[in-house]
Enzyme design. Structure first.
Site, short mmCIF file in Angstrom:
data_model
loop_
_atom_site.label_atom_id
_atom_site.label_comp_id
_atom_site.label_asym_id
_atom_site.label_seq_id
_atom_site.Cartn_x
_atom_site.Cartn_y
_atom_site.Cartn_z
N ASP A 12 0.73 -1.27 0.04
CA ASP A 12 -0.10 -0.13 -0.03
C ASP A 12 0.88 1.39 -0.06
O ASP A 12 0.59 2.25 0.46
CB ASP A 12 -0.96 -0.05 1.17
CG ASP A 12 -1.95 -1.06 1.17
OD1 ASP A 12 -2.15 -1.73 0.06
OD2 ASP A 12 -2.31 -1.58 2.29
N LYS A 15 1.54 2.20 -4.91
CA LYS A 15 2.29 1.82 -6.24
C LYS A 15 1.52 2.01 -7.31
O LYS A 15 1.81 2.29 -8.45
CB LYS A 15 2.70 0.12 -6.08
CG LYS A 15 3.58 -0.06 -4.75
CD LYS A 15 3.83 -1.52 -4.81
CE LYS A 15 2.55 -2.38 -4.31
NZ LYS A 15 2.17 -2.10 -2.83
N ALA A 38 -4.32 -8.00 -3.48
CA ALA A 38 -3.63 -6.35 -3.80
C ALA A 38 -4.83 -5.71 -4.22
O ALA A 38 -5.73 -5.99 -4.40
CB ALA A 38 -2.49 -6.65 -4.90
N ARG A 142 2.56 -29.05 -6.30
CA ARG A 142 2.32 -29.68 -7.47
C ARG A 142 1.02 -30.19 -7.74
O ARG A 142 0.70 -31.38 -8.29
CB ARG A 142 3.63 -30.76 -7.73
CG ARG A 142 4.92 -29.93 -8.04
CD ARG A 142 5.97 -31.16 -7.84
NE ARG A 142 5.93 -31.54 -6.42
CZ ARG A 142 6.65 -32.38 -6.00
NH1 ARG A 142 7.70 -33.01 -6.96
NH2 ARG A 142 6.52 -32.82 -4.68
N THR A 299 -8.42 -3.50 -0.40
CA THR A 299 -9.08 -4.72 -0.66
C THR A 299 -10.31 -5.10 0.33
O THR A 299 -11.00 -5.65 0.07
CB THR A 299 -8.02 -5.90 -0.70
OG1 THR A 299 -7.24 -5.41 -1.65
CG2 THR A 299 -8.56 -7.17 -1.01
N PRO A 303 -8.56 -0.99 8.98
CA PRO A 303 -7.92 0.20 9.33
C PRO A 303 -6.70 -0.39 9.18
O PRO A 303 -6.11 -1.57 9.62
CB PRO A 303 -8.29 0.33 10.65
CG PRO A 303 -9.27 -0.87 10.94
CD PRO A 303 -9.55 -1.45 10.01
N LYS A 330 2.70 9.85 -0.65
CA LYS A 330 2.03 10.61 0.54
C LYS A 330 2.71 11.62 1.26
O LYS A 330 2.60 11.59 2.56
CB LYS A 330 1.36 9.61 1.21
CG LYS A 330 0.53 8.40 0.37
CD LYS A 330 -0.10 7.41 1.34
CE LYS A 330 -1.57 8.06 1.59
NZ LYS A 330 -2.74 6.93 1.73
N ASP A 332 2.43 14.75 1.64
CA ASP A 332 1.44 15.68 2.06
C ASP A 332 0.54 15.18 3.18
O ASP A 332 0.18 16.15 4.01
CB ASP A 332 0.28 15.87 0.88
CG ASP A 332 -0.29 14.37 0.69
OD1 ASP A 332 0.11 13.59 0.11
OD2 ASP A 332 -1.70 14.29 0.99
#
Ligand code: GDP
Ligand code: IMO
Ligand code: MG
Length: 423
Positions: A12, A15, A38, A142, A299, A303, A330, A332
């Protein structure tokens, strides 16, 4: 040049946003590991998109997106994602999306096993419950079913029979769970195969031939270095190699064809799920950053746990991934915080750890040695050039750069496409 975006924390990192921006300069974007555990967010104008299996470059219709062999594909989730994108006006042709014939398929019993195992464990991992671990287990064991197997009724039948033979006993005898009906699962998955057939091909050949014709490829990592099954905070990790090695095994593209590695980090740290988190905030600060940074899982909606930037962690990630550039996302969210901290070492039982310790006891109990840096009051969101950032924000970036030992090339100052500084 072909390049990779890899998460250098616990996932997170932002990306998705970075891939969306970088993909404008490449021809093909490919996911190499993970599955629909993801959640990669891309915001364009007023619209928010969250991608789980499809690469985050899909919003650029002239580009090709590939789901590599290293990814585990839940066909139901994938079809929902494809349908959602069609509804939002994307053509979703087989020129736009390709799925590796060798990618393993997440079966319904994988999802349920994931959840059942979690309920039995004393040390819960806090998985996303998407069946990722059990699917990779079957791959290595397998027993797995690949995308190409969904296209061959005879192969699917024999593999599924074998699987249910073993699994139905485990489900009923160990977990007291109902057995799976062969016919039902078989019909359902044949049907998925029919619907996805047009996208399924040998993506390793496709990628290598494209690279040989000078096409540019961007490899999109999912999760992050400390969720990597080999290098992360095991066992509180995911079941794939999110780190650089996963690119080659997960796509069939050799290392000689990969140029650069961009390590993505947040300006602080977050983690979803269980496991050690040395720089985790105390409640009040946690709540504040979670609120400011909207730190809820893309996803599962859980939190996210938040903490200070940890240079011990990120320096290790930069080393094992061979990072050529750092992307700090991030920034900001740190606007207006009086004093900032960066972890520079851990201390446990009198010993100083400058390098990432793999011992869970140390990771869980160490006290953290921090450097403090004065924060900035101004908003960084309007900055589009490095020099437009407040002086203390630049000091913060440069300190991170020095501690991690990798040049910071990208600085993100908001969730929108244009809120980025390229140095
Ligand atoms: P990923 O899994 O690494 O793609 O990251 P996620 O999409 O799960 O989480 C990152 C979140 O941060 C998303 O909600 C993004 O929209 C948001 N985001 C990305 N970059 C920035 C940024 O620079 N500033 C802010 N405020 N939000 C960002
Ligand atoms: P992106 O690609 C953050 C975490 C889960 C759990 C652990 C194992 O959006 O960065 P799993 O379902 O994979 O077996 O869960 O890994 N996890 C993530 N955390 N971002 C992710 O992906 C994650 N994918 C899995 O929360 O702790
Ligand atoms: Mg995410």
């Amino acid at each position: 040049m072909n390049f990779v975006v890899v998460g250098a924390q616990w996932g997170d990192e932002g990306k998705g946003k970075l891939i969306d921006i970088l993909s404008q300069d490449v021809d093909i974007t490919v996911r190499y590991q993970g599955g629909n555990n993801a959640g990669h967010t891309v915001i364009v104008g007023q619209k928010e998109y969250i991608f789980h299996l499809i690469p985050s470059a899909i919003l650029r219709p002239s580009k090709t997106c590939v789901i590599g062999n290293g990814v585990v594909v839940d066909p139901k989730a994938l079809l929902e994602e494809i349908d959602g994108l069609k509804k939002r006006g994307l053509p979703m042709t087989n020129r736009q999306l390709k799925i590796s014939c060798n990618a393993h398929v997440v079966m319904p019993y994988h999802r349920i096993m994931d959840q059942l195992r979690e309920t039995k464990r004393a040390n819960k991992i806090g998985t996303t419950g998407r069946g990722i671990g059990p699917c990779y287990s079957d791959k290595i064991g397998r027993m797995g079913i690949r995308m190409i197997d969904l296209l061959n009724p005879l192969v699917l039948k024999s593999k599924l029979k074998d699987n249910l033979n073993e699994k139905n006993d485990i489900f009923s005898k160990v977990y007291g769970h109902q057995r799976y009906d062969f016919k039902k699962v078989y019909t359902e998955y044949l049907n998925y195969g029919r619907k996805l057939k047009t996208y399924i091909c040998d993506t390793s050949l496709f990628l290598n031939e494209a690279i040989d014709r000078n096409k540019k490829v961007l490899f999109e990592g999912a999760q992050g270095t400390f969720l990597d099954v080999d290098f992360g905070t095991y066992p509180f990790v995911t079941s794939s190699n999110a780190t650089i090695g996963g690119v080659c095994s997960g796509t069939g593209v050799p290392p000689t064809k990969i140029g650069k590695v961009i390590a993505a980090v947040k300006a602080y740290t977050t983690r979803v799920g269980e496991g050690p988190f040395p720089t985790e905030f105390k409640q009040k600060m946690n709540d504040m950053i979670r609120y400011k940074g909207h730190e809820f899982g893309s996803t599962t909606g859980r939190p996210r746990r938040c903490g200070w930037f940890d240079s011990v962690l990120v320096r290790y990630a930069a080393t094992i991934n061979g990072a050529s550039d750092l992307a700090i996302m991030k920034l900001d969210v740190l606007d207006g915080i009086e004093t900032l901290k960066i972890a520079v070492a851990y201390k446990y039982k009198g010993e100083i750890y400058k390098d990432f310790p793999h011992d869970l006891e140390v990771l869980s109990n160490a006290s953290i040695i921090y450097e403090t840096i004065e924060g900035w009051h101004e908003s960084t969101r309007q900055a589009r050039q490095y020099r437009q950032l407040p002086l203390n924000a630049r000091r913060y970036i440069e300190r991170v750069e020095k501690l991690v030992g990798v040049k910071v090339k990208y600085i993100s100052v908001g969730s929108k496409r244009d809120e980025i500084i390229v140095r």
